[in-house]
Design a protein around this motif. Sequence first.
Motif, PDB file in Angstrom:
ATOM      1  N   ARG A   1       0.818  -1.222   0.000  1.00 59.13           N
ATOM      2  CA  ARG A   1       0.000   0.000   0.000  1.00 59.13           C
ATOM      3  C   ARG A   1       0.846   1.265   0.000  1.00 59.13           C
ATOM      4  NH1 ARG A   1      -4.850  -2.049   4.111  1.00 59.13           N
ATOM      5  NH2 ARG A   1      -5.831  -3.427   2.539  1.00 59.13           N
ATOM      6  N   ASP A   2       1.981   1.255   0.678  1.00 62.01           N
ATOM      7  CA  ASP A   2       2.855   2.434   0.644  1.00 62.01           C
ATOM      8  C   ASP A   2       3.344   2.694  -0.779  1.00 62.01           C
ATOM      9  OD1 ASP A   2       2.537   2.812   3.333  1.00 62.01           O
ATOM     10  OD2 ASP A   2       4.402   1.778   3.889  1.00 62.01           O
ATOM     11  N   GLU A   3       3.705   1.619  -1.453  1.00 60.45           N
ATOM     12  CA  GLU A   3       4.160   1.747  -2.844  1.00 60.45           C
ATOM     13  C   GLU A   3       3.028   2.239  -3.746  1.00 60.45           C
ATOM     14  OE1 GLU A   3       5.515  -1.316  -6.367  1.00 60.45           O
ATOM     15  OE2 GLU A   3       5.975  -1.833  -4.283  1.00 60.45           O
TER      16      GLU A   3
ATOM     17  N   GLY B   1       0.497   4.119  -2.831  1.00 59.95           N
ATOM     18  CA  GLY B   1       0.288   5.539  -2.546  1.00 59.95           C
ATOM     19  C   GLY B   1       1.330   6.416  -3.216  1.00 59.95           C
ATOM     20  N   ALA B   2       2.594   5.977  -3.174  1.00 58.22           N
ATOM     21  CA  ALA B   2       3.660   6.740  -3.825  1.00 58.22           C
ATOM     22  C   ALA B   2       3.456   6.790  -5.340  1.00 58.22           C
ATOM     23  CB  ALA B   2       5.018   6.125  -3.496  1.00 58.22           C
TER      24      ALA B   2
END
Length: 332
Positions: free
Chosen positions: A167-169, A171-172
């Motif tokens: 999920r962090d990837e 979002g980025a």
Amino acid sequence: MVLSILIIGAALLAWELRSILVLAFGACLLAVLWRAAVTSLREHANIPEGFGLAITVTSVFALVAGMMFLFGSEVASQAEAIAAALPAAIDQLRATARSFGAGGIVDQQLDRLTGAFAEGGSIGGMLMTIGNGLTDFIVVVVASIFLAARPDLYRTGLIKLVPSARRDEAGATLDDMQTALSLWFKGRLVAMIGVGLLTGIGLWLIGVPSFFALGVLAGLLEIIPFFGPILAAVPGILLALLAGPTNALFATALYLAIQQAEGNLITPIIQQHAVELPPALLLFSLLVFAYLFGVLGVLLAAPLTVVFYILVKKLYVREALDTHTPIPGEDK
């Protein structure tokens, strides 16, 4: 087995709804532009986001209404003059071609072109097309305002569809796409204004009628890669032909010179602060999206290419292949 069926079913559903999905992308693109303006207001004037969005939307609508009030009647009258003069210009083109011994080829191509318009150019069909286009435009604008008003809500919803470990990837990646789309639009806007002004002023100096409407047309069609400038040049050259072959040559030279200036001067300066796409990639993307989505695909081919360009570079080249590659807009 069940998962495969679901994937195939989702793909078939997406294909059936492809026109709606393109409209949704158009709304997202416009929402990115609203958000860029809101962010600028918040950073430079310390204006709250909600109030900033209201100011931005109201200002844009007021600007469009003001432009229509000041120049709408002039553009409309010149557009009518262009439509009225085109038949005589086409007849002049036929006569000029015959004088150079190319009458047969030109007549054949013009007859084919006018026949295609006659088959699909009924008044009822044109009115229906315009009505559908206006409805789609209103839907896109309204949806874009909703998206821009609460971007975190929709961003969080999209990210939740991704496995938690990625999920962090995700979002980025969304942030990178937003930045790249914002930069792409800024670059296109500068190019559209520059080409429109140069075309209108140049045609006025040559003495081509309806130069103002032709300049507006050239600026608007600049949004379409490669083929837009060609479509914009055709009516201008035909109208110049009414005044004689010399004026037509001057108009042709003008359009070629403007495109050379756009390609070798304006665009390189813009690309220092915008998104540069490989020309061959953009050309084939235009053909693909035109085939898949029709006119909307042509209009949105460049921003769609920007999105897929980001996805391939970030998720495939960087993550899957573990190879460093610059992301457009990453260092802006």
